[in-house]
Design an enzyme around this catalytic site. Structure first.
Site, PDB file in Angstrom:
ATOM      1  N   HIS A 191       0.795  -1.231   0.000  1.00 59.21           N
ATOM      2  CA  HIS A 191       0.000   0.000   0.000  1.00 59.21           C
ATOM      3  C   HIS A 191       0.818   1.265   0.000  1.00 59.21           C
ATOM      4  O   HIS A 191       0.243   2.349  -0.002  1.00 59.21           O
ATOM      5  CB  HIS A 191      -0.908   0.049   1.233  1.00 59.21           C
ATOM      6  CG  HIS A 191      -2.129  -0.790   1.101  1.00 59.21           C
ATOM      7  ND1 HIS A 191      -3.281  -0.328   0.526  1.00 59.21           N
ATOM      8  CD2 HIS A 191      -2.374  -2.071   1.457  1.00 59.21           C
ATOM      9  CE1 HIS A 191      -4.190  -1.285   0.543  1.00 59.21           C
ATOM     10  NE2 HIS A 191      -3.664  -2.358   1.094  1.00 59.21           N
ATOM     11  N   LYS A 193      -9.599  13.893   3.526  1.00 60.36           N
ATOM     12  CA  LYS A 193      -8.697  12.738   3.587  1.00 60.36           C
ATOM     13  C   LYS A 193      -7.786  12.966   4.777  1.00 60.36           C
ATOM     14  O   LYS A 193      -7.796  14.044   5.364  1.00 60.36           O
ATOM     15  CB  LYS A 193      -7.867  12.621   2.309  1.00 60.36           C
ATOM     16  CG  LYS A 193      -7.216  13.948   1.864  1.00 60.36           C
ATOM     17  CD  LYS A 193      -6.391  13.792   0.597  1.00 60.36           C
ATOM     18  CE  LYS A 193      -7.230  13.731  -0.638  1.00 60.36           C
ATOM     19  NZ  LYS A 193      -7.098  12.466  -1.359  1.00 60.36           N
ATOM     20  N   ARG A 194      -6.999  11.949   5.151  1.00 58.00           N
ATOM     21  CA  ARG A 194      -6.055  12.174   6.240  1.00 58.00           C
ATOM     22  C   ARG A 194      -5.149  13.368   5.923  1.00 58.00           C
ATOM     23  O   ARG A 194      -4.826  13.617   4.756  1.00 58.00           O
ATOM     24  CB  ARG A 194      -5.207  10.912   6.475  1.00 58.00           C
ATOM     25  CG  ARG A 194      -5.965   9.809   7.172  1.00 58.00           C
ATOM     26  CD  ARG A 194      -6.483  10.234   8.536  1.00 58.00           C
ATOM     27  NE  ARG A 194      -5.404  10.346   9.485  1.00 58.00           N
ATOM     28  CZ  ARG A 194      -5.109   9.417  10.400  1.00 58.00           C
ATOM     29  NH1 ARG A 194      -5.846   8.332  10.505  1.00 58.00           N
ATOM     30  NH2 ARG A 194      -4.092   9.575  11.219  1.00 58.00           N
ATOM     31  N   LYS A 223      -0.111  14.628   0.840  1.00 58.44           N
ATOM     32  CA  LYS A 223      -1.423  14.901   0.255  1.00 58.44           C
ATOM     33  C   LYS A 223      -1.604  16.404  -0.020  1.00 58.44           C
ATOM     34  O   LYS A 223      -2.529  16.814  -0.713  1.00 58.44           O
ATOM     35  CB  LYS A 223      -2.528  14.361   1.154  1.00 58.44           C
ATOM     36  CG  LYS A 223      -2.560  12.823   1.205  1.00 58.44           C
ATOM     37  CD  LYS A 223      -3.612  12.321   2.201  1.00 58.44           C
ATOM     38  CE  LYS A 223      -3.643  10.816   2.346  1.00 58.44           C
ATOM     39  NZ  LYS A 223      -4.476  10.154   1.325  1.00 58.44           N
ATOM     40  N   THR A 279      -8.715   6.207  -2.851  1.00 58.69           N
ATOM     41  CA  THR A 279     -10.038   5.674  -3.152  1.00 58.69           C
ATOM     42  C   THR A 279     -11.060   6.795  -3.025  1.00 58.69           C
ATOM     43  O   THR A 279     -12.120   6.730  -3.639  1.00 58.69           O
ATOM     44  CB  THR A 279     -10.419   4.520  -2.208  1.00 58.69           C
ATOM     45  OG1 THR A 279     -10.158   4.935  -0.864  1.00 58.69           O
ATOM     46  CG2 THR A 279      -9.631   3.270  -2.527  1.00 58.69           C
ATOM     47  N   LYS A 323     -14.637   7.823  -5.246  1.00 60.92           N
ATOM     48  CA  LYS A 323     -15.965   8.148  -4.704  1.00 60.92           C
ATOM     49  C   LYS A 323     -16.465   9.466  -5.295  1.00 60.92           C
ATOM     50  O   LYS A 323     -17.642   9.585  -5.661  1.00 60.92           O
ATOM     51  CB  LYS A 323     -15.901   8.263  -3.177  1.00 60.92           C
ATOM     52  CG  LYS A 323     -15.416   7.018  -2.459  1.00 60.92           C
ATOM     53  CD  LYS A 323     -15.114   7.331  -0.980  1.00 60.92           C
ATOM     54  CE  LYS A 323     -14.290   6.251  -0.331  1.00 60.92           C
ATOM     55  NZ  LYS A 323     -13.675   6.705   0.951  1.00 60.92           N
TER      56      LYS A 323
HETATM   57  C1  LIG Z   1     -12.409   6.887   1.258  1.00 65.46           C
HETATM   58  C2  LIG Z   1     -11.959   7.317   2.585  1.00 65.46           C
HETATM   59  C3  LIG Z   1     -10.608   7.565   2.834  1.00 65.46           C
HETATM   60  C4  LIG Z   1      -9.552   7.477   1.753  1.00 65.46           C
HETATM   61  O1  LIG Z   1      -9.473   8.724   1.117  1.00 65.46           O
HETATM   62  P1  LIG Z   1      -8.217   9.111   0.207  1.00 65.46           P
HETATM   63  O2  LIG Z   1      -8.641  10.420  -0.381  1.00 65.46           O
HETATM   64  O3  LIG Z   1      -8.116   8.045  -0.833  1.00 65.46           O
HETATM   65  O4  LIG Z   1      -7.046   9.225   1.070  1.00 65.46           O
HETATM   66  C5  LIG Z   1     -10.227   7.963   4.093  1.00 65.46           C
HETATM   67  N1  LIG Z   1     -11.116   8.112   5.085  1.00 65.46           N
HETATM   68  C6  LIG Z   1     -12.437   7.898   4.883  1.00 65.46           C
HETATM   69  C7  LIG Z   1     -13.366   8.094   6.014  1.00 65.46           C
HETATM   70  C8  LIG Z   1     -12.898   7.485   3.637  1.00 65.46           C
HETATM   71  O5  LIG Z   1     -14.197   7.257   3.470  1.00 65.46           O
END
Ligand SMILES: *Cc1c(COP(=O)(O)O)cnc(C)c1O
Length: 801
Positions: A357, A538-539, A544, A646, A650
């Site tokens: 990952h 996101k985190r 990022k 991911t 979405k």
């Molecule tokens: C989808 C999701 C992530 C991953 O987000 P990235 O933008 O791919 O880092 C992290 N936290 C939550 C709560 C999510 O639903």
């Protein structure tokens, strides 16, 4: 398989009777005195009843047909709420809404009462949850194995803009979705010594705990199949010390229990940094050993030939956290079942797969041989045996390649060598795994590394989270797309139709109005649903680049102030995300965003043009609320650093075009959606490496950019924090002189791409065509596609449906 899907006999009346029965006999309340929580319990039990049937049927089928099972080992499962997802997958949403209304309750309020199961940090854990749902939808017999953390990911609050963590307590209330299985319990050992007797090695652990199973059924789309998520809780092997207790020594009497429970007490709040903590290693071994003992017990219940294990068992390691599975499976086969080492190794490798990952060096797990050998002495021997076997089997292996190097056990190498397939999670990432992470192992084992681009489940992320858009899709192309997401392509011809685009835009607006109301209620900030909702959730991590976003936001504000009457597109900047508690730089970025938000939101000159909101405690439920309302998806990582992402998928599904770099799965999103429907900017991964060779890259970039200079100057002067003007001196200094993540180098390109976004948004025909095409072309990013591919290329598993 053509079994009845939605059970039509479950009318609202039938469901209502079930709910009232559970309210009385399970919750022990009568309707006039029932709280929201009581109603949620009653409904959850009524829904759970309907899952148990397909769950039993699936288990029975798997046994009867002696099917291969997939075992997904993951330290994290970021599940979120379960009730609504299960209700929708069973096809009972409308019935549930009616039944709740009939007893005077609002289904949405009941659903909203459920706490998130936050047993994960971010993308890695959420991926595991999407995979569980897709495996159930596809009828792939599978178990997820994880840890039942008493405390999931911490809750985030802001105090004067700073992140403050408080413990998360999802088990404070009854958790109606799990079944405790005290009969499925295994002894897990630690430490001690290894005795060699009659040529056999016998491990005598000095410490033991019991891993106890808690099962949650995971039901797929239309309730055709259900699998099990089995989470292990740790408890003490020792008897409660009644003698001590009676002597009044209460604390000491409870001590063994307390110590054991520590193992499943908390989730480590960081998956981007390797934790060299003994407790972490013990957690990893607890999960892995319990899972493997369980797998072997199940296999041996109706088989005796352990050589045939790989025909019936596929074990996937989600990152290296369960990489001890290689040595542990060898140990169980060899020490407990007498299989010779070489044969045990061959069997284990044929069962195991490893998903990588991350390329971030700080995230790659390595254990000091001292710690590893102390906690797992028998496994240390086995790791060394694996390593010397590999060295012998591949005599042209360079001397610096191997598992044990410089007094460290390298878990990536261990997982690689012990797996028959290793996969990255996007096309670009898999290439980088080959070229940069494991180049020599890739050369020795060509064909072992494969790509499996991530996906997300469209049931949760589109059908459930975005009912206006899901309704429009069904109205336009008919039912069934939820389990066949490539069908979204059928939307494409409609995209040219202005009336379709108008309905598409109207669906988005419904979500934006809801989000505006929520932001007003939660944060007291008024945002307009007519503004462009520009979202980065996101985190919080330097790679990022939330910093790039907030710096550009300030530059944008400067432009607005210079010409407040210009033809600007109103924007709402939405931030969301947690920083690991020990990650000071990430916390500083959070504080800066909040400081900037206070000043900009209070500016009367730009109040109709720009707002910044940062709702605290980003989690799955917040993502479900915010992503459907997003117009623009921020995916702006330093190229080469985001393995896949991911969140990006979405947003795409929900009709939000991406502004992003060529990183992770953005590359494939761009390919699917086309360059006209994606705001691409920035250095490529190769250019990033090259630019870093120039030690003055950031200084040069800043000197070439007046807008960036102005922004950094404002921050340095304390424009956003006059009470403590020097607060961000360190941050500004780092951008000027270090800037490892190339914020400065990409700033101008990002600023220009944002101007392009404004231009596109100002042209509704163009914008809604782009937005709708993002949805129409997102079929590839269903986790069903990902799971099918794992089943074919890694697991050799087939659907039972
Ligand atoms: C989808 C999701 C992530 C991953 O987000 P990235 O933008 O791919 O880092 C992290 N936290 C939550 C709560 C999510 O639903």
């Amino acid at each position: 398989m053509d079994r009845p899907v939605t059970d039509l006999s479950v009318t609202p009346n039938v469901l209502q009777a079930d709910i009232l029965r559970h309210l009385t006999f399970t919750v022990g309340k009568d309707a006039p005195h029932a709280s929201l929580h009581d109603w949620r319990m009653a409904l959850s039990h009524a829904i759970r009843d309907r899952i148990v049937e397909p769950w039993f049927a699936s288990t029975k089928r798997t046994w009867a047909e002696d099917r291969k099972r997939v075992y997904y080992l993951s330290m994290e499962f970021l599940i979120g709420r379960i009730l609504e997802d299960a209700t929708i997958n069973l096809g009972l949403y409308d019935q549930a809404a009616e039944a709740m209304a009939a007893v005077g309750q609002d289904l949405r309020a009941v659903i909203g009462d459920e706490p998130d199961a936050a047993l994960g940090n971010g993308g890695l854990g959420r991926l595991a949850a999407c995979f569980m749902e897709s495996m159930a939808t596809l009828g792939c017999p599978a178990y997820g194995y994880g840890i039942r953390y008493e405390h999931g990911l911490f809750r985030q609050q802001f105090e004067a803009g700073r992140q403050v963590e408080t413990p998360e307590n999802w088990l404070a209330q009854e958790h109606p979705w799990e079944f405790a299985r005290p009969e499925s319990a295994y002894t897990i050992g630690f430490k001690g010594h290894v005795e060699t007797r009659d040529g056999r090695d016998i491990w005598h652990p000095a410490e033991t705990v019991i891993a106890e199973a808690h099962d949650t059924p995971v039901v797929g789309w239309q309730g055709k199949w259900a699998n099990t998520l089995r989470l292990w809780g740790a408890k003490s092997t020792g008897q409660f010390d009644l003698e001590r207790f009676n002597r009044g020594d209460y604390t000491a009497a409870a001590e063994p229990e307390t110590l054991a429970r520590t193992l499943s007490r908390v989730l480590y709040p960081d998956d981007t940094t390797y934790q060299g903590k003994e407790l972490r290693l013990k957690q990893e071994f607890l999960l892995t050993s319990a899972a493997l003992q369980d797998i072997l017990r199940r296999y041996l219940a109706n088989h005796s030939d352990l050589k045939a294990l790989p025909r019936y068992v596929a074990i996937q390691m989600n990152d290296t956290h369960p990489a001890i599975a290689g040595p542990e499976l060898i140990r169980l086969l060899q020490d407990a079942h007498g299989v010779p080492f070489d044969e045990a190794l061959t069997i284990a490798r044929a069962c195991l797969g490893y998903t990588n990952h991350t390329l971030l060096p700080e995230a790659l797990e390595k254990w000091a041989t001292f710690t590893f050998g102390n906690v797992l002495p028998r496994h240390m021997q086995i790791v060394e045996k694996i390593d010397s076997w590999h060295r012998r089997a591949y005599p042209n292996r360079p001397h610096y390649v191997g598992i044990v190097k410089h007094q460290e056990v390298r878990m990536g190498e261990l997982a690689f060598i012990m797996s028959h397939k290793v996969n990255g999670v996007s096309a670009l990432h898999s290439d980088l795994v080959k070229q940069n992470l494991f180049p020599e192992l890739h050369r020795l084992h060509p064909g072992r590394i494969v790509n499996q681009t991530n996906g997300v489940t469209p049931r949760r992320w589109l059908r459930m989270a975005n009912k206006p858009l899901a309704g429009l899709i069904t109205d336009t192309i008919g039912a069934g797309w939820e389990a066949d997401l490539d069908r979204l392509k059928e939307l494409e011809p409609h995209v040219e139709d202005a009336s379709f685009r108008a309905v598409f835009a109207a669906a988005k607006r419904v979500n934006k109005v809801e989000m505006s109301n929520w932001a007003g209620a939660e944060m007291g900030i008024q945002i307009s649903p007519d503004a462009l909702f520009d979202v980065q959730i996101k985190r919080i991590h330097e790679y990022k680049r939330q910093l790039l976003n907030i710096l550009e936001t300030i530059a944008h504000w400067n432009k607005l102030r210079a010409n407040p009457k210009g033809p600007w597109v109103p924007r709402v900047k939405v931030f969301g995300g947690k920083a690991a508690p020990g990650y000071a730089v990430a916390k500083e970025i959070i504080r800066l965003i909040n400081d900037v938000a206070v000043v900009i939101n209070a500016d009367p000159v730009t109040s109709d043009l720009l707002k910044i909101i940062y709702p605290p405690n980003y989690n799955v439920s917040m993502a479900e609320r915010v992503i459907p309302a997003a117009d623009l998806s921020e995916q702006i990582s330093t190229a080469g650093k985001e393995a896949s992402g991911t969140g990006n998928m979405k947003f795409m599904m929900n009709g939000a075009p991406t502004i992003g770099t060529l990183d992770g799965a953005n590359v494939e999103i761009l390919q699917e959606v086309g360059a006209d429907n994606f705001f691409l900017f920035g250095l490529t991964a190769a250019e990033v490496s090259k630019r870093r060779e120039d030690p003055d890259h950031s200084k040069k970039a800043i000197e070439a950019s007046q807008p960036l200079q102005d922004v950094l100057q404002m921050i340095a002067e304390g424009r956003f924090n006059p009470e403590e003007p020097e607060r961000y001196h360190g941050l500004v200094h780092r951008v000027w002189h270090h800037d490892y993540f190339l914020v400065a180098a990409d700033f101008d390109a990002y600023h220009a791409a944002q101007a392009e976004v404004d231009k596109a948004y100002a042209d509704p025909d163009r914008w809604w065509r782009m937005a709708a095409l993002n949805t129409a072309r997102s079929g590839f990013f269903s986790s069903d596609r990902t799971i099918r591919s794992y089943m074919d290329e890694i697991w050799q598993a087939s659907s039972a449906l």
